[in-house]
Design a protein around this motif. Structure first.
Motif, PDB file in Angstrom:
ATOM      1  N   UNK A 146      -3.490  20.325  59.898  1.00 53.41           N
ATOM      2  CA  UNK A 146      -3.908  20.585  59.889  1.00 53.41           C
ATOM      3  C   UNK A 146      -4.894  21.190  59.080  1.00 53.41           C
ATOM      4  N   UNK A 147      -4.382  21.918  57.876  1.00 45.74           N
ATOM      5  CA  UNK A 147      -4.861  22.076  57.249  1.00 45.74           C
ATOM      6  C   UNK A 147      -3.903  22.662  55.495  1.00 45.74           C
ATOM      7  N   UNK A 148      -3.879  21.225  54.782  1.00 46.12           N
ATOM      8  CA  UNK A 148      -2.865  21.841  53.948  1.00 46.12           C
ATOM      9  C   UNK A 148      -2.725  22.814  53.223  1.00 46.12           C
ATOM     10  N   UNK A 160       7.437  24.362  34.235  1.00 48.74           N
ATOM     11  CA  UNK A 160       8.289  24.636  35.665  1.00 48.74           C
ATOM     12  C   UNK A 160       7.220  25.128  36.851  1.00 48.74           C
ATOM     13  N   UNK A 161       6.228  25.089  36.315  1.00 47.47           N
ATOM     14  CA  UNK A 161       5.400  25.206  37.180  1.00 47.47           C
ATOM     15  C   UNK A 161       4.888  23.761  37.984  1.00 47.47           C
ATOM     16  N   UNK A 162       4.337  22.823  37.433  1.00 50.61           N
ATOM     17  CA  UNK A 162       4.410  21.268  38.486  1.00 50.61           C
ATOM     18  C   UNK A 162       5.529  20.637  38.671  1.00 50.61           C
ATOM     19  N   UNK A 170       9.743  15.762  45.573  1.00 52.02           N
ATOM     20  CA  UNK A 170       9.915  14.146  46.112  1.00 52.02           C
ATOM     21  C   UNK A 170      11.752  13.978  46.247  1.00 52.02           C
ATOM     22  N   UNK A 171      12.501  14.707  45.849  1.00 55.91           N
ATOM     23  CA  UNK A 171      14.341  14.051  45.565  1.00 55.91           C
ATOM     24  C   UNK A 171      14.340  14.897  47.245  1.00 55.91           C
ATOM     25  N   UNK A 181       2.329  14.123  46.925  1.00 54.12           N
ATOM     26  CA  UNK A 181       1.299  16.332  46.785  1.00 54.12           C
ATOM     27  C   UNK A 181       0.270  15.499  46.993  1.00 54.12           C
ATOM     28  N   UNK A 182      -0.625  14.831  46.848  1.00 56.01           N
ATOM     29  CA  UNK A 182      -2.289  16.057  45.971  1.00 56.01           C
ATOM     30  C   UNK A 182      -2.605  15.405  47.908  1.00 56.01           C
TER      31      UNK A 182
END
Length: 306
Positions: A146-148, A160-162, A170-171, A181-182
């Motif tokens: 309802x709210x990502x 390390x952050x993305x 994913x895995x 993801x987006x």
């Protein structure tokens, strides 16, 4: 390496420090030139350099000089240059891996707690607040239809952050790919670790991802009641020193011996930002194979800097 369709623009990860001009003569004297690249901890590295340079100079028997390059692009291009080519470099694991596909370079050393290989590498921490309903690394916890949830990270060039966090999503089959993801999250590129921490604690983000190294550096901002770590990622290869494959064998051996025996506490703490008895360790090409799998999962092919 197999090519994939999507090309993501990445900046060099970590610092960009290089030694160039091996064999270059200055008034008949051979010298090595060390350049400290753009880095958020550059001031600390500069403080650590003086004795290090003197010790390196004595070890290799050559004059050593240093300067700061104008951009990260200089490192990548200098590794491929035919003239004034970079001979040895300190950089992040991702740009090393990419550059190694097209340039004959090889890993030299990295660093690890107590000099033990099993302690090598860093991690991504998924952090949220106690006032959220996010309690674990599961689809049920992380995906809000309802709210990502707002997902804060420094930039898409950050391993390390993305890159690693999205790879683990994913895995773990929480998302399908970067497009998912987006869609399933509200991405929030903060530009810096400090901004990520602030966004999380100020409730501008629901999830914040920072490296284990950054968590330690920013520990003063965290209290037991203002955050919780819900996930620690798979291991991320740490920064490393690399060399050109065709350097004289004797010089490469001198450089390897220098680093493996150089564990000055002031240098290790100020240059690497470590306080846990880190020592240099030998690393090999196979230690970075995981990067190829991450690139495949994220459908990446190249790194373009600047």
């Amino acid at each position: 390496m197999k090519r994939f369709e999507k090309v993501l623009t990445l900046g060099l990860l970590g610092t960009s420090l290089f030694i160039s001009g091996c064999g270059k003569k200055d008034n008949g004297e051979q010298k090595l030139v060390i350049a400290f690249g753009i880095d958020e901890d550059l001031e600390m590295k500069v403080k650590a350099k003086d004795q290090f340079l003197k010790d390196l100079e004595a070890s290799v028997g050559m004059k050593v000089e240093w300067f700061e390059p104008s951009s990260d692009m200089a490192l990548r291009e200098s590794l491929r240059a035919k003239k004034n080519r970079t001979d040895i470099a300190y950089t992040g694991a991702m740009p090393y891996f990419i550059t190694s596909q097209r340039t004959k370079i090889e890993p030299l050393v990295s660093f690890a707690k107590d000099g033990k290989k099993e302690h090598w590498g860093k991690f991504s921490y998924f952090i949220t607040r106690p006032d959220t309903n996010i309690n674990g690394f599961t689809k049920e916890d992380l995906i809000n239809p309802t709210r990502p949830y707002t997902f804060a990270y420094t930039k898409q060039s950050s391993g390390s952050t993305y890159l690693w966090p999205v790879n683990d999503l994913i895995t773990s089959k929480i998302i399908k790919d970067t497009n998912d993801f987006n869609t399933k999250f509200k991405p929030y590129e903060t530009g810096s670790t400090t901004n990520t921490v602030r966004a999380l604690l100020d409730k501008d983000a629901d999830i914040g991802v920072i490296s284990s190294n950054s968590y330690i550096k920013n520990r003063k901002f965290f209290t037991p009641d203002n955050h919780k770590i819900i996930y620690k990622s798979s291991v991320i290869p740490d920064n490393l020193w690399l060399v050109q494959q065709d350097l004289p064998k004797e010089l490469k051996q001198k450089l390897e011996n220098f680093f493996l025996n150089y564990n000055d506490p002031s240098f290790m703490q100020n240059f690497y930002g470590k306080k846990d008895g880190e020592q240099h360790i030998k690393v090999e090409l196979k230690d970075f194979d995981i990067i190829g799998q991450v690139m495949k999962n994220l459908n990446l092919t190249e790194i373009s800097t600047d």
